[in-house]
Design a protein around this motif. Structure first.
Motif, PDB file in Angstrom:
ATOM      1  N   MET A 134      51.265  61.880  46.336  1.00 14.85           N
ATOM      2  CA  MET A 134      52.628  61.373  46.287  1.00 14.85           C
ATOM      3  C   MET A 134      52.745  60.194  45.303  1.00 14.85           C
ATOM      4  N   ARG A 135      51.855  59.166  45.486  1.00 17.09           N
ATOM      5  CA  ARG A 135      51.864  58.060  44.533  1.00 17.09           C
ATOM      6  C   ARG A 135      51.220  58.543  43.238  1.00 17.09           C
ATOM      7  N   PRO A 136      51.620  57.963  42.105  1.00 15.57           N
ATOM      8  CA  PRO A 136      50.967  58.329  40.840  1.00 15.57           C
ATOM      9  C   PRO A 136      49.450  58.193  40.946  1.00 15.57           C
ATOM     10  N   SER A 137      48.975  57.207  41.713  1.00 19.76           N
ATOM     11  CA  SER A 137      47.531  56.978  41.801  1.00 19.76           C
ATOM     12  C   SER A 137      46.852  57.946  42.760  1.00 19.76           C
ATOM     13  N   GLY A 138      47.638  58.700  43.513  1.00 22.27           N
ATOM     14  CA  GLY A 138      47.037  59.596  44.487  1.00 22.27           C
ATOM     15  C   GLY A 138      46.648  58.910  45.787  1.00 22.27           C
ATOM     16  N   ARG A 139      46.755  57.583  45.833  1.00 24.01           N
ATOM     17  CA  ARG A 139      46.413  56.885  47.066  1.00 24.01           C
ATOM     18  C   ARG A 139      47.506  57.070  48.105  1.00 24.01           C
ATOM     19  N   SER A 140      47.148  56.864  49.378  1.00 20.54           N
ATOM     20  CA  SER A 140      48.197  56.872  50.387  1.00 20.54           C
ATOM     21  C   SER A 140      48.935  55.539  50.299  1.00 20.54           C
ATOM     22  N   GLN A 141      50.099  55.467  50.973  1.00 19.24           N
ATOM     23  CA  GLN A 141      50.970  54.306  50.775  1.00 19.24           C
ATOM     24  C   GLN A 141      50.294  52.980  51.091  1.00 19.24           C
ATOM     25  N   ASP A 142      49.411  52.992  52.084  1.00 14.98           N
ATOM     26  CA  ASP A 142      48.835  51.716  52.520  1.00 14.98           C
ATOM     27  C   ASP A 142      47.382  51.543  52.081  1.00 14.98           C
ATOM     28  N   THR A 143      46.967  52.288  51.065  1.00 12.07           N
ATOM     29  CA  THR A 143      45.588  52.161  50.590  1.00 12.07           C
ATOM     30  C   THR A 143      45.514  51.225  49.385  1.00 12.07           C
ATOM     31  N   MET A 144      44.701  50.200  49.540  1.00 13.43           N
ATOM     32  CA  MET A 144      44.467  49.303  48.398  1.00 13.43           C
ATOM     33  C   MET A 144      43.390  49.896  47.502  1.00 13.43           C
ATOM     34  N   ARG A 145      43.340  49.413  46.279  1.00 13.03           N
ATOM     35  CA  ARG A 145      42.237  49.788  45.405  1.00 13.03           C
ATOM     36  C   ARG A 145      40.964  49.070  45.866  1.00 13.03           C
ATOM     37  N   GLU A 146      39.833  49.542  45.413  1.00 11.93           N
ATOM     38  CA  GLU A 146      38.569  48.906  45.783  1.00 11.93           C
ATOM     39  C   GLU A 146      38.524  47.478  45.221  1.00 11.93           C
ATOM     40  N   VAL A 147      38.112  46.559  46.049  1.00 14.69           N
ATOM     41  CA  VAL A 147      37.996  45.162  45.631  1.00 14.69           C
ATOM     42  C   VAL A 147      36.515  44.815  45.520  1.00 14.69           C
ATOM     43  N   ARG A 148      36.091  44.387  44.343  1.00 14.11           N
ATOM     44  CA  ARG A 148      34.712  43.917  44.172  1.00 14.11           C
ATOM     45  C   ARG A 148      34.747  42.469  43.709  1.00 14.11           C
ATOM     46  N   ILE A 149      33.858  41.681  44.225  1.00 13.72           N
ATOM     47  CA  ILE A 149      33.846  40.254  43.881  1.00 13.72           C
ATOM     48  C   ILE A 149      32.433  39.854  43.523  1.00 13.72           C
ATOM     49  N   GLU A 150      32.310  39.235  42.340  1.00 14.39           N
ATOM     50  CA  GLU A 150      30.998  38.772  41.904  1.00 14.39           C
ATOM     51  C   GLU A 150      31.061  37.256  41.783  1.00 14.39           C
ATOM     52  N   MET A 151      30.356  36.599  42.707  1.00 14.68           N
ATOM     53  CA  MET A 151      30.394  35.130  42.698  1.00 14.68           C
ATOM     54  C   MET A 151      29.441  34.612  41.615  1.00 14.68           C
ATOM     55  N   ASP A 152      29.678  33.379  41.160  1.00 14.52           N
ATOM     56  CA  ASP A 152      28.819  32.711  40.165  1.00 14.52           C
ATOM     57  C   ASP A 152      28.650  33.575  38.919  1.00 14.52           C
ATOM     58  N   TYR A 153      29.749  34.123  38.424  1.00  9.10           N
ATOM     59  CA  TYR A 153      29.668  35.036  37.290  1.00  9.10           C
ATOM     60  C   TYR A 153      29.282  34.305  36.009  1.00  9.10           C
ATOM     61  N   THR A 154      29.771  33.081  35.845  1.00  5.99           N
ATOM     62  CA  THR A 154      29.332  32.266  34.708  1.00  5.99           C
ATOM     63  C   THR A 154      28.763  30.967  35.256  1.00  5.99           C
ATOM     64  N   LYS A 155      28.103  30.203  34.389  1.00  5.67           N
ATOM     65  CA  LYS A 155      27.311  29.110  34.940  1.00  5.67           C
ATOM     66  C   LYS A 155      27.850  27.697  34.688  1.00  5.67           C
ATOM     67  N   HIS A 156      28.776  27.517  33.743  1.00  7.14           N
ATOM     68  CA  HIS A 156      29.157  26.150  33.429  1.00  7.14           C
ATOM     69  C   HIS A 156      30.185  25.569  34.394  1.00  7.14           C
ATOM     70  N   ALA A 157      31.151  26.371  34.818  1.00  5.81           N
ATOM     71  CA  ALA A 157      32.203  25.849  35.685  1.00  5.81           C
ATOM     72  C   ALA A 157      31.638  25.600  37.088  1.00  5.81           C
ATOM     73  N   LYS A 158      32.332  24.745  37.831  1.00  2.00           N
ATOM     74  CA  LYS A 158      31.893  24.442  39.205  1.00  2.00           C
ATOM     75  C   LYS A 158      31.998  25.683  40.091  1.00  2.00           C
ATOM     76  N   GLY A 159      33.028  26.476  39.870  1.00  2.00           N
ATOM     77  CA  GLY A 159      33.148  27.733  40.585  1.00  2.00           C
ATOM     78  C   GLY A 159      33.460  28.836  39.603  1.00  2.00           C
ATOM     79  N   SER A 160      32.944  30.029  39.823  1.00  2.00           N
ATOM     80  CA  SER A 160      33.179  31.119  38.869  1.00  2.00           C
ATOM     81  C   SER A 160      33.102  32.444  39.595  1.00  2.00           C
ATOM     82  N   VAL A 161      34.166  33.200  39.559  1.00  2.39           N
ATOM     83  CA  VAL A 161      34.291  34.427  40.339  1.00  2.39           C
ATOM     84  C   VAL A 161      34.881  35.516  39.449  1.00  2.39           C
ATOM     85  N   LEU A 162      34.216  36.668  39.406  1.00  2.00           N
ATOM     86  CA  LEU A 162      34.823  37.826  38.742  1.00  2.00           C
ATOM     87  C   LEU A 162      35.358  38.735  39.834  1.00  2.00           C
ATOM     88  N   ILE A 163      36.681  38.872  39.884  1.00  2.29           N
ATOM     89  CA  ILE A 163      37.284  39.740  40.897  1.00  2.29           C
ATOM     90  C   ILE A 163      37.800  41.002  40.220  1.00  2.29           C
TER      91      ILE A 163
END
Lengths: 251, 251, 251, 251, 251, 251
Positions: A1-30
């Motif tokens: 039904m949706r262009p993405s084929g997902r059901s209405q209440d399905t989110m996309r996959e969420v991946r989170i990589e902490m400390d992705y870079t090293k200089h900043a105090k916090g660094s997250v690739l979401i």
């Protein structure tokens, strides 16, 4: 039904990589589906002029898209010599959202600057920026607490964001680019772990929308936010930082 | 109870002066209490590049504040060499709101440019801009119809906007500057004559807010919008333009 | 004979509305025919760097036109990101003119910033800005004197400005837009109550002009200035401020 | 009596070096005392948009100062990212002055761009720019006539400019920097070979000035202009270009 | 001996991730030690004006650093409103380098735009940009050849770049940030697979350097370049693209 | 053989006019053939922020071209509102080159600002700027030493620059514009009086170049530099400044 084929209440996959870079105090690739945003948190020992002599700290955000992040390359803002209205609007939203879940009196005389740079865009970059930016802020706070630069955690709660939209009359959670460009209504929700609103922005992109649609979208968005907050908490817990940041259980 | 002394659901007095200036196709001075905005509508016979070859017209807006319009003088954007993020955000909102109630295929290959310039600011300048900008747009459309440049009215409905906020825990309609700066939550509502949403933006300025507050603010906002739409209609009717613009009763 | 139908020495009707807005220290809406300029005076407790340690104050001006003020809409300078050369030239003229009739040592360490914003343009916006800006400055000075922030009036005289031009070989006073665009010669005169020159600028728009024409235009301009100064004085007198501002009769 | 030791009606030495650089169509180094300005004339085969389809040409000017041209170094405008108001005002004056002595219908569909770059500044750079710019324009016109690109000379007359000022109550011709900064009144005169005015700009720098002073300055300025025009003519004559440019004796 | 502990001729580990993002025609994440640059290649079907009607294509580059990529956060160029001189210099170098190994007549009427965005900086970002940018260009060319939009490969050779420097009198290959900031001499080498120079830039950062040092650095740089070219070739070979891009063995 | 008709190792005539303008501390007009650059040195009693509290001085440069200096007029950077990448790259090179031959600890807390403005361009403007800029710096240093503001000369050596290129396969010294635009390789050399390198920049403009060509160009460049240094020394000697500036014989 949706262009993405997902059901209405399905989110996309969420991946989170902490400390992705090293200089900043916090660094997250979401990553939310194909949307990828690098969120970093840098800390400066000064505050904007309007906070001088208030003993309050500040949180602000900057947002950018790599030129090749979008389907067809977009002009580099640094080369154009100015940020678009869209960029400015988004970075103001990110800053407001993150300020909403801290006690500014506990930040010290510091500015926490959240940079959200979109590596790849496929819809929902602003909401991913908020969800990831929160974790970058957490990382920076943990580092300052570890160095005894912050005596107690200034955090009051978690915060996350998602989008919802009406497509062909049906409310759908977490729109990707193709869906977003077809949606009749576009809503962004920013909410806390306690289920309270920080920001609700609903826009009729193709005409106006009714009360019933508003309710439907809100409820679907809340489902998404709850999942995102769970993901945030489980990451902080796995790193042993959850209790540190929220000595009292987050509301 | 409110700083302004008004009851929770009392709006400030709204005064509207049509044809305030003579060069633009439409020109409206709207006053909401001490907030005064000059809204004009200019018409150009071209559309932005992305609409080329679509037979659609466009509506866009620019917003500005006279430097001395605010309590303490604000810097002139033309002299600073750029518009603030707030300005850009507001003019995008005005443009979106006015586009929501027209059929773009009936505008002709034209851009309707709404200029909203704040002569005096006392809170609610963006919502006054939308409410007044709609009337400026109406004036321009009437002029084009009179000259047979538009065969039928492109308007689908009226549109108006107001603000609501939580002050000391109580929802209050139509905040003035003093109230706005103290509000815990700030909400802007843009709605059509048919009572449908064009835009809903709620922001927790001092922490998050709950579902109940959201409902309360929404209902209060709807009361305000209805009054504003009535004012718009009565003005158009007095000028003999209402039926012209809405040959079928506006939805 | 003149496009406007006026006789050569007839000025347009001048209307002045004092205290037009409430936030600035002085606020004057001046209308000269269809030209309408809002002149305000804001006061800051600092001076430009080159006046540091001199015990002198400063008067400066900024000028702008609302985009829809002109016959065909002109681009918004804030959106273009810079002020046109014309704008810069005019605001320098206004500042110079108003500085000419004050004793800077009596201003205190303050900057009086005159904003002249054109609401509607029909020729003569720069001269109306000077004539109206003087009254805005007077209002601000009276307020500061009332609050004992200025011990004595820094004003030395009144100042007003008008335009003159040669149309079809005839000198004409106070050109409107249509006349201005046809004039062979365009002259702006800024003069004091004592009939002395502050600025004289004559430009051959369509070729050069001779000595005789210069004399004719000057005399006509002086007629206009005298009337404007009378209007200024009668307004200040009606408000009971004339003697306050000029304890010795203005020269 | 004057700071420079000159008598009231003595101009500084004027030296003119034609063909100072080789790439531009016309190139003139004019020195007036220690003021040195390089004036060039480049020609482009197009006109500004507002002249499209009019068969008229255009003359415009740009002005700049080398950073080290002034007593204490001034910031480089290219590095600051914008031209000062003074620069814009001056280049508008130069353009207007040179346009006043040509028949635009005889320029062809071309823009003559006069660049006036100040190598060394010691007062009177704008008037030297006009006097030298005229000769650069002449050179370019001669080149175009030689190549049969212009059938007849578009020139109507010569044009030159000088400054006059009141110093310690005495009218003085051709102020240098030290004199200019002390002058009570500053006047710039632009006049044609026929003794007609193109521009007269008198400014009271330290208060206003009277009719008598105006007359005195004007007469002194006319003396200066006549000498400058003589110099221009003798240079053109020595190059065998005078009759070419003014087949009928210049008025 | 070296701050990094590496021997003089040891490069940092090079990792290359092809197809890192999906929208651009080519997308490569190159890591050289802790330096990480995302290089993408976008293709537009137009060329800069100076190549109109030449049947030649163009290759150009843009370079940027994420604000948090550096040891202490650097200002966002888009927010400052302009690119630094360093940025401009680097992107010109990248463009020149990549143009040196293509036959522009075989590119078609197209611009290949290489975006090099530094995700993390630890010295050598410009040389990593060239080495990675070449692979992004290869990817884009392969895609165009696959779609029959390019009949033959426009590539003449590979190109790669590295840095060398003198530290405490010893030539060292591939400086990291700590080494770079201490180096007496800094040299960047851009060379082709055939061992020919595209660019050699040697700068005495702390005084001048002699012929012997120049030779030493050059030889060390050549060692590094050879390794980088090998890496490039093995990647292209593994993807089955090497022969496609270089039907005759690269020189 | 060369387009200019010169032999491979023949430089254009170099003329140097010291004290060309009077306001800057040092002022030199250098001509290399038809290339003419005005180099001035201004001195400010402050240093950039990163040198605060280091007791070191700074040397920096700005570069510009008069619009009409080039074969076809180039846009005025001040009017465009920004400097081109080429300008920024050149002024960075000039600054680096001049810093390489001074002891910054002997400059005092001062910035020596070298302005290099191209009056006429015919190739080699950046190298002429360095060669001439060195002499402007010398002049300024002599003036400060004469006033006892500098106790000893901060100069370590002379510095000069020239270009070399490959034209039709032959190395040629000191390219003019016509040669430069045809050269296969373009090299700029900046060297000290002691024959040490400050900067070597070789660029393959039309493909890459080999080791042999590099050596040939280097040697030719060294010949040119030696001649330029001789010219510099003989000028300083003639002014009686050589021993003053280099109490020990320059290396």
């Amino acid at each position: 039904m949706r262009p993405s084929g997902r059901s209405q209440d399905t989110m996309r996959e969420v991946r989170i990589e902490m400390d992705y870079t090293k200089h900043a105090k916090g660094s997250v690739l979401i990553s939310v589906g194909d949307t990828r945003v690098l969120c970093t948190c840098s800390v400066e020992d000064k505050v904007p002029p309007f906070l001088n002599h208030t003993n309050q700290g500040w949180i602000t955000a900057e947002y950018g898209m790599l030129p090749a992040a979008t389907h067809s390359r977009s002009a580099r803002e640094a080369a154009r010599g100015k940020q678009t209205g869209r960029t400015v609007e988004i970075q103001r939203l990110i800053g407001r959202s993150l300020r909403s879940i801290v006690n500014p009196s506990l930040l010290g005389t510091r500015t926490f600057l959240i940079d959200c740079d979109v590596i790849q865009a496929d819809g929902g970059t602003r909401t991913a920026s908020i969800t990831g930016g929160f974790l970058a802020l957490c990382s920076a706070i943990v580092k300052l607490m570890d160095k005894k630069l912050l005596p107690v955690s200034p955090l009051l709660d978690c915060v996350a964001a998602t989008s919802v939209g009406m497509i062909n009359g049906a409310a759908c959670l977490d729109l990707d680019y193709r869906e977003d460009s077809r949606a009749e209504v576009d809503m962004n929700l920013v909410m806390t772990g306690a289920g309270r609103y920080v920001e609700i922005q609903g826009t009729g992109e193709k005409g106006a929308f009714g009360e019933e649609q508003l309710q439907e979208m809100k409820q679907l968005g809340q489902v998404g936010i709850r999942r995102l907050i769970e993901i945030q908490r489980s990451i902080l817990e796995a790193r042993g930082e959850l209790e540190h940041l929220f000595p009292r259980p987050p509301q």
